[in-house]
Design an enzyme around this catalytic site. Structure first.
Site, PDB file in Angstrom:
ATOM      1  N   GLU A 102       2.332   3.932   3.252  1.00 53.03           N
ATOM      2  CA  GLU A 102       2.478   5.330   2.829  1.00 53.03           C
ATOM      3  C   GLU A 102       3.446   5.963   3.819  1.00 53.03           C
ATOM      4  O   GLU A 102       3.082   6.246   4.961  1.00 53.03           O
ATOM      5  CB  GLU A 102       1.122   6.053   2.856  1.00 53.03           C
ATOM      6  CG  GLU A 102       0.061   5.444   1.942  1.00 53.03           C
ATOM      7  CD  GLU A 102       0.370   5.619   0.456  1.00 53.03           C
ATOM      8  OE1 GLU A 102       1.299   6.384   0.114  1.00 53.03           O
ATOM      9  OE2 GLU A 102      -0.298   4.967  -0.346  1.00 53.03           O
ATOM     10  N   CYS A 115       3.829  14.833   4.622  1.00 47.96           N
ATOM     11  CA  CYS A 115       4.757  13.911   3.959  1.00 47.96           C
ATOM     12  C   CYS A 115       5.150  14.450   2.603  1.00 47.96           C
ATOM     13  O   CYS A 115       6.218  14.123   2.090  1.00 47.96           O
ATOM     14  CB  CYS A 115       4.107  12.545   3.822  1.00 47.96           C
ATOM     15  SG  CYS A 115       2.429  12.673   3.218  1.00 47.96           S
TER      16      CYS A 115
HETATM   17  P1  NAD Z   1       4.814   6.695  13.198  1.00 49.46           P
HETATM   18  O1  NAD Z   1       5.411   5.675  12.292  1.00 49.46           O
HETATM   19  O2  NAD Z   1       5.512   7.013  14.443  1.00 49.46           O
HETATM   20  O3  NAD Z   1       3.335   6.244  13.633  1.00 49.46           O
HETATM   21  C1  NAD Z   1       2.314   6.003  12.691  1.00 49.46           C
HETATM   22  C2  NAD Z   1       1.276   5.098  13.326  1.00 49.46           C
HETATM   23  O4  NAD Z   1       1.852   3.815  13.561  1.00 49.46           O
HETATM   24  C3  NAD Z   1       0.748   5.569  14.671  1.00 49.46           C
HETATM   25  O5  NAD Z   1      -0.624   5.313  14.740  1.00 49.46           O
HETATM   26  C4  NAD Z   1       1.506   4.682  15.657  1.00 49.46           C
HETATM   27  O6  NAD Z   1       0.855   4.479  16.879  1.00 49.46           O
HETATM   28  C5  NAD Z   1       1.600   3.393  14.895  1.00 49.46           C
HETATM   29  N1  NAD Z   1       2.685   2.494  15.297  1.00 49.46           N
HETATM   30  C6  NAD Z   1       3.836   2.776  15.959  1.00 49.46           C
HETATM   31  N2  NAD Z   1       4.573   1.657  16.136  1.00 49.46           N
HETATM   32  C7  NAD Z   1       3.887   0.643  15.554  1.00 49.46           C
HETATM   33  C8  NAD Z   1       4.142  -0.752  15.371  1.00 49.46           C
HETATM   34  N3  NAD Z   1       5.243  -1.329  15.814  1.00 49.46           N
HETATM   35  N4  NAD Z   1       3.221  -1.476  14.692  1.00 49.46           N
HETATM   36  C9  NAD Z   1       2.097  -0.912  14.214  1.00 49.46           C
HETATM   37  N5  NAD Z   1       1.798   0.402  14.358  1.00 49.46           N
HETATM   38  C10 NAD Z   1       2.685   1.174  15.016  1.00 49.46           C
HETATM   39  O7  NAD Z   1       4.586   7.980  12.300  1.00 49.46           O
HETATM   40  P2  NAD Z   1       4.052   9.409  12.765  1.00 49.46           P
HETATM   41  O8  NAD Z   1       5.138  10.101  13.507  1.00 49.46           O
HETATM   42  O9  NAD Z   1       2.713   9.274  13.378  1.00 49.46           O
HETATM   43  O10 NAD Z   1       3.827  10.113  11.349  1.00 49.46           O
HETATM   44  C11 NAD Z   1       4.804  10.851  10.687  1.00 49.46           C
HETATM   45  C12 NAD Z   1       5.343  10.084   9.515  1.00 49.46           C
HETATM   46  O11 NAD Z   1       4.278   9.698   8.648  1.00 49.46           O
HETATM   47  C13 NAD Z   1       6.268  10.894   8.651  1.00 49.46           C
HETATM   48  O12 NAD Z   1       7.383  10.097   8.292  1.00 49.46           O
HETATM   49  C14 NAD Z   1       5.432  11.196   7.426  1.00 49.46           C
HETATM   50  O13 NAD Z   1       6.166  11.451   6.245  1.00 49.46           O
HETATM   51  C15 NAD Z   1       4.617   9.979   7.312  1.00 49.46           C
HETATM   52  N6  NAD Z   1       3.418  10.240   6.533  1.00 49.46           N
HETATM   53  C16 NAD Z   1       3.319   9.709   5.292  1.00 49.46           C
HETATM   54  C17 NAD Z   1       2.201   9.971   4.521  1.00 49.46           C
HETATM   55  C18 NAD Z   1       2.048   9.409   3.134  1.00 49.46           C
HETATM   56  O14 NAD Z   1       0.955   9.478   2.615  1.00 49.46           O
HETATM   57  N7  NAD Z   1       3.088   8.871   2.526  1.00 49.46           N
HETATM   58  C19 NAD Z   1       1.201  10.784   5.030  1.00 49.46           C
HETATM   59  C20 NAD Z   1       1.336  11.312   6.306  1.00 49.46           C
HETATM   60  C21 NAD Z   1       2.447  11.024   7.052  1.00 49.46           C
END
Ligand code: NAD
Length: 526
Positions: free
Chosen positions: A245, A279
């Site tokens: 997502e 998002c």
């Molecule tokens: P992010 O990708 O930086 O982090 C998300 C999660 O992934 C965190 O828990 C982080 O610690 C973890 N992570 C980071 N590197 C990783 C790796 N290499 N392997 C596994 N896990 C890892 O995102 P964010 O800044 O926390 O969230 C914002 C983003 O999320 C925005 O792009 C937003 O649009 C998206 N989002 C999407 C939805 C949806 O339902 N489509 C909902 C909410 C947020």
């Protein structure tokens, strides 16, 4: 194959969680090492066997007990969400807690029905005494990796669905909102769930990566496109299925026959709720030129009336952004837009009177698709408005994006709205609504294009958390199948008859083969 591990030594420093509005420390959590994550997963796997044997009703009882705890502690939980993420506490209740309370009762009560074994229509094989059913079995263990913007609703919803489907869960919450993740674990523990069935491993991206490496039976990832691709790459090496997502750049189309007042209110809320860090935020607003003046004037008036303040204070409409990094992205997008000719009608700068990461709610016009603010995810309190002349132009603009999460169309003509909705490339298209359908747990959530893979919520979301097993039964087991050995000349002729007649799906045609079938039945076999 490269295997990255996060050693206990590397994971030594705790994560300090701070309130982005004040900088105050909220709590500290350890960074779980690869070894700790692997242990959590293995304990989860062991505990899952017993959990999967429980009935839906028994699992639902635990979820309903957890729900009662949430309702009891709603103010405390809202305050924690507000302090850790910056959003107004009232908004945490409206946009995170209410939807999850509904989700919990829905899946606790309805999962049995949603995952009921299904009979499959197998056509003429049914006439041959065969029947097929699909039963849905738990996957085993599910790894959930979640972001900071809806630190409660996103992981909790997935936890509930995964548990109801009979799985055990290892949850890795965002490093910006770990205490909310820990709280989710605590609620279930107090509801009587075995500790091993839901384990919260705190840490940063390294811990998230360790969870993917540890090979749960599925990864439910919510976050940015870049991280999502990294997760998918690692998961692919083990053939671990993933639901991704990811980001959005959601368009809102306001047609000339829309209710301008409602559309303006919706645009302002859709773009600015959660300080634009959703998002599914309205990130691009396209308004028909004939109503644009009225729409823009009203939107600016509404935005100017919003109260920017610390999220736990009464009547705050917009709180702090979750991090300085996010605020910097917004500044970069606004600077780029202004340099390319955009006009700021209100906002457009950081708020200097409040100490934390606050950005003034902003309305931009004279924007176009060369600007970052119309192309990349801004994820901030910004409403960029562009005008259009024709319906086709609006649809073209909406689809001119690598993302496809949600979209909205505003018109009094519902049939027209539906027709346009179907031409928009997005996982969800709303007619006369914005942003909120993640809150309807009964509906599928997920995107197309770079917005991700798979679905969460609704029956489609629940199906992501089970494996379908096909069970096929032959009640006429006293008759050898026609296609078994030996391939005699009679069999050879019958197979060709099957191609011509049986495979039409028409029983009348098949009945013409009956004499041949009877001969084949009585044929002597070695
Ligand atoms: P992010 O990708 O930086 O982090 C998300 C999660 O992934 C965190 O828990 C982080 O610690 C973890 N992570 C980071 N590197 C990783 C790796 N290499 N392997 C596994 N896990 C890892 O995102 P964010 O800044 O926390 O969230 C914002 C983003 O999320 C925005 O792009 C937003 O649009 C998206 N989002 C999407 C939805 C949806 O339902 N489509 C909902 C909410 C947020």
């Amino acid at each position: 194959m490269e295997v990255r591990t996060l050693t206990a030594e590397e994971a030594r420093d705790d994560i300090v969680s701070r309130d982005p509005a004040t900088g105050r420390e909220i709590g500290r959590v350890p960074v779980a090492s690869s070894e700790e994550v692997a242990r959590a997963l293995s304990d989860a796997r062991t505990a899952q066997n017993g959990w999967a044997k429980l009935s839906f009703r028994e699992r639902g009882r635990v979820v309903m007990r957890a729900r009662a705890i949430v309702l009891d502690e709603i103010e405390e939980i809202a305050a924690l969400i507000s302090e850790e993420s910056g959003k107004p506490a009232d908004e945490a209740i409206a946009m995170e807690i209410v939807p999850t309370l509904d989700l919990m009762q829905f899946f606790a009560r309805k999962s049995a029905k949603l995952l009921k074994p299904e009979k499959i229509d197998i056509g003429q094989y049914g006439l041959m005494g065969r029947s097929s059913r699909i039963v849905y079995k738990p996957l085993g263990t599910v790894g959930i990796i979640s972001p900071w913007n809806f630190p409660w609703a996103i992981p909790l919803g997935e936890v509930v669905m995964a548990l109801m489907a009979g799985n055990a869960v290892v949850l890795k919450p965002s490093e910006l909102t770990p205490m909310v993740g820990v709280k989710i674990g605590e609620v279930f523990k107090r509801a009587g769930l075995n500790d091993d069935l839901l384990q919260v491993v705190t840490g940063d991206g390294r811990t998230g990566a360790a969870l993917v490496e540890a090979r749960p039976d599925k990864i439910m990832f919510t976050g940015s496109v870049a991280t999502g691709k990294r997760v998918a790459e690692t998961a692919a090496r083990n053939l671990t299925p993933v639901v991704l997502e990811l980001g959005g750049k959601d368009p809102m189309i306001v047609l000339e026959d829309a209710d301008v007042e409602m559309a303006a209110q919706a645009a302002v809320w859709g773009a600015l709720a959660n300080a634009g860090q959703a998002c599914a935020s309205v990130e691009r607003c396209y308004v028909h030129e004939s109503i644009s003046e009225k729409f823009i004037a009203r939107a600016v008036e509404l935005v100017k009336s919003l109260r920017l303040d610390v999220g736990t204070r009464e009547a705050t409409d917009i709180g702090a952004m979750s991090s300085e990094r996010q605020l910097n992205t917004v500044e970069e997008h606004i600077d780029d837009a202004v340099a390319r000719g955009a006009r700021i009608l209100t906002g457009g700068r950081r708020n200097e009177t409040l100490a934390g990461s606050f950005y003034e709610p902003t309305v931009l016009t004279d924007v176009d698709h060369t600007m970052l603010v119309m192309r990349d995810e801004t994820f901030g309190p910004v409403l960029p408005i562009m005008t259009f002349k024709t319906e086709d132009e609006a649809i073209g603009l909406a689809n001119d994006s690598p993302f496809g999460l949600t979209a909205s169309v505003w018109t009094k003509d519902i049939a027209r709205g539906r027709r346009i909705a179907e031409q928009i490339e997005a996982g969800t298209v709303m007619v006369n609504e914005v942003l909120y359908t993640h809150g309807i747990a009964q509906t599928p959530w997920g995107g197309v294009k770079q917005s991700g893979l798979g679905r969460t919520h609704g029956r489609l979301g629940l199906l992501e958390l089970v494996t379908p097993q096909h069970i096929h039964v032959n009640r006429f087991s006293f008759i050898p199948d026609f296609w078994w050995f030996s391939y005699t000349p009679r069999a050879s002729k019958l197979f060709r008859g099957f191609a011509q007649r049986f495979a039409t799906g028409n029983p009348l045609q098949t009945s013409l083969l009956l004499p041949q079938m009877i001969r084949r039945f009585f044929e002597r076999r070695p």
